[in-house]
Every structure is written in C-alpha cells, then in structure tokens.
Design a protein around this motif. Structure first.
Motif, PDB file in Angstrom:
ATOM      1  N   PHE A  38      20.797 -30.219  10.256  1.00 48.50           N
ATOM      2  CA  PHE A  38      19.984 -29.357  10.969  1.00 48.50           C
ATOM      3  C   PHE A  38      19.305 -28.850  10.351  1.00 48.50           C
ATOM      4  O   PHE A  38      18.013 -28.031  10.725  1.00 48.50           O
ATOM      5  CB  PHE A  38      20.941 -28.281  12.259  1.00 48.50           C
ATOM      6  N   PHE A  39      19.786 -27.316   9.579  1.00 48.11           N
ATOM      7  CA  PHE A  39      19.269 -26.844   8.254  1.00 48.11           C
ATOM      8  C   PHE A  39      17.984 -27.648   7.845  1.00 48.11           C
ATOM      9  O   PHE A  39      17.101 -26.669   6.659  1.00 48.11           O
ATOM     10  CB  PHE A  39      20.281 -25.739   7.269  1.00 48.11           C
ATOM     11  N   LEU A  40      17.958 -28.815   7.320  1.00 45.03           N
ATOM     12  CA  LEU A  40      16.591 -29.032   6.657  1.00 45.03           C
ATOM     13  C   LEU A  40      15.743 -29.333   7.840  1.00 45.03           C
ATOM     14  O   LEU A  40      14.239 -29.284   7.827  1.00 45.03           O
ATOM     15  CB  LEU A  40      16.988 -30.712   6.605  1.00 45.03           C
ATOM     16  N   TYR A  41      16.055 -30.511   8.996  1.00 56.35           N
ATOM     17  CA  TYR A  41      14.921 -31.015  10.674  1.00 56.35           C
ATOM     18  C   TYR A  41      14.741 -29.792  11.333  1.00 56.35           C
ATOM     19  O   TYR A  41      13.434 -29.443  11.717  1.00 56.35           O
ATOM     20  CB  TYR A  41      16.432 -31.978  11.681  1.00 56.35           C
ATOM     21  N   CYS A  42      15.049 -28.467  11.695  1.00 59.12           N
ATOM     22  CA  CYS A  42      14.598 -27.233  12.264  1.00 59.12           C
ATOM     23  C   CYS A  42      13.987 -26.619  11.175  1.00 59.12           C
ATOM     24  O   CYS A  42      12.262 -26.554  12.114  1.00 59.12           O
ATOM     25  CB  CYS A  42      15.804 -25.972  12.345  1.00 59.12           C
ATOM     26  N   PRO A  43      13.997 -26.734  10.107  1.00 60.47           N
ATOM     27  CA  PRO A  43      12.411 -25.759   9.518  1.00 60.47           C
ATOM     28  C   PRO A  43      11.515 -26.477   8.990  1.00 60.47           C
ATOM     29  O   PRO A  43      10.538 -26.180   9.263  1.00 60.47           O
ATOM     30  CB  PRO A  43      13.123 -25.502   7.696  1.00 60.47           C
ATOM     31  N   LEU A  44      11.846 -27.789   9.091  1.00 62.54           N
ATOM     32  CA  LEU A  44      10.439 -28.540   8.866  1.00 62.54           C
ATOM     33  C   LEU A  44       9.232 -28.734  10.091  1.00 62.54           C
ATOM     34  O   LEU A  44       8.152 -28.709  10.333  1.00 62.54           O
ATOM     35  CB  LEU A  44      10.840 -30.845   8.485  1.00 62.54           C
ATOM     36  N   MET A  45      10.875 -28.600  10.904  1.00 60.71           N
ATOM     37  CA  MET A  45       9.709 -29.290  12.401  1.00 60.71           C
ATOM     38  C   MET A  45       9.189 -28.119  12.980  1.00 60.71           C
ATOM     39  O   MET A  45       8.123 -27.995  13.327  1.00 60.71           O
ATOM     40  CB  MET A  45      10.907 -29.310  13.691  1.00 60.71           C
ATOM     41  N   PHE A  46       9.536 -26.823  12.491  1.00 63.05           N
ATOM     42  CA  PHE A  46       8.792 -25.005  12.210  1.00 63.05           C
ATOM     43  C   PHE A  46       7.712 -25.482  12.054  1.00 63.05           C
ATOM     44  O   PHE A  46       6.609 -25.305  12.605  1.00 63.05           O
ATOM     45  CB  PHE A  46       9.813 -24.095  11.865  1.00 63.05           C
ATOM     46  N   LEU A  47       7.452 -26.273  10.759  1.00 61.97           N
ATOM     47  CA  LEU A  47       6.493 -25.816   9.542  1.00 61.97           C
ATOM     48  C   LEU A  47       5.504 -26.950  10.153  1.00 61.97           C
ATOM     49  O   LEU A  47       4.369 -26.610  10.073  1.00 61.97           O
ATOM     50  CB  LEU A  47       6.882 -26.111   8.357  1.00 61.97           C
ATOM     51  N   PHE A  48       5.962 -27.537  10.272  1.00 66.99           N
ATOM     52  CA  PHE A  48       4.970 -29.339  11.324  1.00 66.99           C
ATOM     53  C   PHE A  48       3.890 -28.945  11.968  1.00 66.99           C
ATOM     54  O   PHE A  48       3.187 -28.249  12.179  1.00 66.99           O
ATOM     55  CB  PHE A  48       5.977 -30.648  11.693  1.00 66.99           C
ATOM     56  N   LEU A  77       3.647 -25.353  13.111  1.00 62.78           N
ATOM     57  CA  LEU A  77       2.636 -24.234  12.998  1.00 62.78           C
ATOM     58  C   LEU A  77       1.786 -25.192  12.471  1.00 62.78           C
ATOM     59  O   LEU A  77       0.035 -25.045  12.551  1.00 62.78           O
ATOM     60  CB  LEU A  77       3.493 -23.158  12.199  1.00 62.78           C
ATOM     61  N   ALA A  78       1.786 -25.548  11.088  1.00 61.92           N
ATOM     62  CA  ALA A  78       0.735 -26.586  10.672  1.00 61.92           C
ATOM     63  C   ALA A  78      -0.166 -27.339  11.818  1.00 61.92           C
ATOM     64  O   ALA A  78      -1.383 -27.536  10.880  1.00 61.92           O
ATOM     65  CB  ALA A  78       1.319 -27.557   8.994  1.00 61.92           C
ATOM     66  N   LEU A  79       0.071 -28.309  12.553  1.00 62.49           N
ATOM     67  CA  LEU A  79      -0.825 -28.610  13.609  1.00 62.49           C
ATOM     68  C   LEU A  79      -1.878 -27.855  14.203  1.00 62.49           C
ATOM     69  O   LEU A  79      -2.657 -28.005  14.463  1.00 62.49           O
ATOM     70  CB  LEU A  79       0.494 -29.548  13.931  1.00 62.49           C
ATOM     71  N   SER A  80      -0.959 -26.217  14.655  1.00 58.89           N
ATOM     72  CA  SER A  80      -1.494 -25.159  15.593  1.00 58.89           C
ATOM     73  C   SER A  80      -2.515 -24.774  14.471  1.00 58.89           C
ATOM     74  O   SER A  80      -3.691 -23.858  15.073  1.00 58.89           O
ATOM     75  CB  SER A  80      -0.822 -23.988  15.788  1.00 58.89           C
ATOM     76  N   TRP A  81      -2.584 -24.744  13.806  1.00 57.52           N
ATOM     77  CA  TRP A  81      -3.726 -24.397  12.607  1.00 57.52           C
ATOM     78  C   TRP A  81      -5.041 -24.871  12.490  1.00 57.52           C
ATOM     79  O   TRP A  81      -6.224 -24.183  12.342  1.00 57.52           O
ATOM     80  CB  TRP A  81      -3.895 -24.379  11.201  1.00 57.52           C
ATOM     81  N   SER A  82      -5.131 -25.913  13.086  1.00 54.36           N
ATOM     82  CA  SER A  82      -6.251 -27.561  13.666  1.00 54.36           C
ATOM     83  C   SER A  82      -5.698 -26.630  14.908  1.00 54.36           C
ATOM     84  O   SER A  82      -7.005 -26.585  15.535  1.00 54.36           O
ATOM     85  CB  SER A  82      -5.772 -28.483  13.328  1.00 54.36           C
TER      86      SER A  82
END
Length: 277
Positions: free
Chosen positions: A157-167, A169-174
């Motif tokens: 979970f501590f891998l998937y959750c941060p990855l999901m947050f970053l993914f 977040l990066a999508l919202s930059w667009s």
C-alpha cells in the motif's frame, strides 16, 4: 528538468502552508454541513452500501467473482470483498480527476489577488483528498483484517498510494490550467467519469478477458486498473507488485508521459492564468 525545477522551487518554503491549506480545503468543502468533513466518508459509505445491496442481495448471481491471475485455475472471491477493495482507490481517483480539473477556477483568489504559487494550490487540494482516502483505507483495512487476515503484502500500500497521489497530481498540472481556460473541458471531464468507471476494473476482474487476449492486453493501458489491481494485490491477491511485469512497464511509461506533459502544460499556461481567471 528546468521546468520541473520551477515547480519544486514554487513549493520551497510553503510546506506548513500547504498542509494547513489542505486541512482548510477539506473544511471549506463541507462548510455548513452539520457533520462537516465526515460527509467525505458518508458519501462513499452510502455508495458501497448501494452496490453491496444491489449485487449481494439483489443480483444473486454476482455473490462471487472468479479471478484469473495467470495460474492453472481461477479462484473464487466474495463479490463484496472484491468490490470493496477495488472501489476505495476509485473514490480518490474520481475526486482527483473531477475536483483536480476545477481546482484553479474554484481557488482563483489565490491567483488573482494573493500571488500564491499556482502549483502549490494543486498540491494542497490533492493532499486534502488524500486525508479522506487514508481514512477510508483505514476503515477498509479493518474489514480486511477480519475477512481475510493480515499479510506482508499489505505493506505494498505504501508503494501504490504515493504513486497514485503523484500520478493524479501530475495529471492535474495539465487538466486544471486547461479547465481554467475552457469550462467546456471541465464539463467534458465530468461527463465522461461514469464511462471511465465502467471501463475500469472496479466492478469486474480486468484480467478476466482470457478468451479475448487483445482486450485483455488493452485493459493494461488503463492506469486506473493499475491502482485498482494494485490495491487488490495488497489486500486480496497477496501478489507482489513486480509479478505482472507487462502491466508495471506500461504504467511506468504512462506515468512518465503524464508527468512530463503535466510539467510542460503547467509551465506553458501558468503565466496566463491571472488574466484568464
């Protein structure tokens, strides 16, 4: 790299403000409600109850689902458990896509009046959604402990959750700057979310199209499936994240595209935002 450094530079010195604003964003969203931010939990809880009633009590044939992970025989899982674990990341993903797209428009005062670094607005609103997500995961994990039991794979979970947050977040930059320029784009995102839900493996096994290998492969290109399956890897399948290498490689390629495209779009549009808003 220069464009990425610009975003990091905007965050420098704003750590405490970002966390405080994330908390205030959560409170502001449910301002005036009697139970306040608890509505963030009530809504998904009601949705889960509706699906449980529909599929466990109403549609009797879907009390269980067969899962195919490439082994000799598929195994059967209680449908509610399968759905419950998969829908928890969906609530975060849905809000990240829809609310993330309208973030700059709803927080225009920070851009037009206060001169607040724009990228930090996207960060603190994403963190406010992460607070809710972690609380929902905690509730889900209590259920998992009783229904399935603990496992070392839960730590993924501590891998998937941060990855999901970053993914996302990066999508919202667009999406956020583009939505600020066009309300039609924001409306388009809202209108397609129902379709995205049913095209993703939240209510069914996205690995299960064994009779159609082409469709089985195409489903790997949906990044939502990566996270939904990832949470099930953690709490249901007891499967290491690197076992399905094709899915992992495809996601990492998509993450790189979304990340660098987000940096490019953000830096291309951010200086024009005060005039547009």
């Amino acid at each position: 790299m220069i464009l990425l450094f610009t975003i990091f530079k905007e965050h420098k010195g704003f750590g405490k403000q970002i966390l405080l604003l994330a908390k205030n964003e959560l409170i502001k969203t449910y301002k005036g409600a009697v139970i306040g931010p608890l509505w963030a939990v009530v809504k998904p809880a009601f949705t889960i109850f509706v699906y449980w009633f529909a599929f466990s009590c109403g549609i009797k044939t879907l009390k269980s689902v067969n899962i195919n992970l490439g082994g000799p025989e598929p195994f059967s899982i209680d449908f509610f458990t399968f759905m419950f674990i998969g829908i928890i990341p969906w609530f975060f993903i849905q809000d990240s896509i829809t609310q993330g797209a309208k973030t700059l428009r709803t927080n225009r005062q920070f851009i037009t009046k206060v001169k607040f670094p724009v990228s930090t607005i996207l960060t603190y609103t994403s963190i406010s959604r992460l607070y809710v997500h972690i609380f929902l995961v905690a509730i889900m994990y209590v259920y998992v402990l009783f229904a399935i039991g603990p496992s070392w794979y839960n730590l993924q979970f501590f891998l998937y959750c941060p990855l999901m947050f970053l993914f996302f977040l990066a999508l919202s930059w667009s999406t956020a700057p583009m939505s600020a320029f066009s309300k039609d784009f924001e409306s388009l995102i809202v209108s397609i979310m129902s379709g995205i839900f049913w095209l993703s493996g939240i209510m069914y096994d996205s690995y299960g199209f064994v009779e159609n290998p082409v469709l089985n492969f195409v489903m790997l290109f949906n990044p939502i499936n990566f996270f939904v399956n990832g949470y099930r890897n953690c709490f249901l399948y007891n499967r290491p994240f690197f076992e399905y290498k094709t899915e992992l490689v495809i996601f990492l390629a998509e993450f790189a595209v979304v990340f660098f495209l987000g940096i490019f779009n953000y830096n291309r549009l951010r200086k024009k935002l005060p005039d547009v808003l």
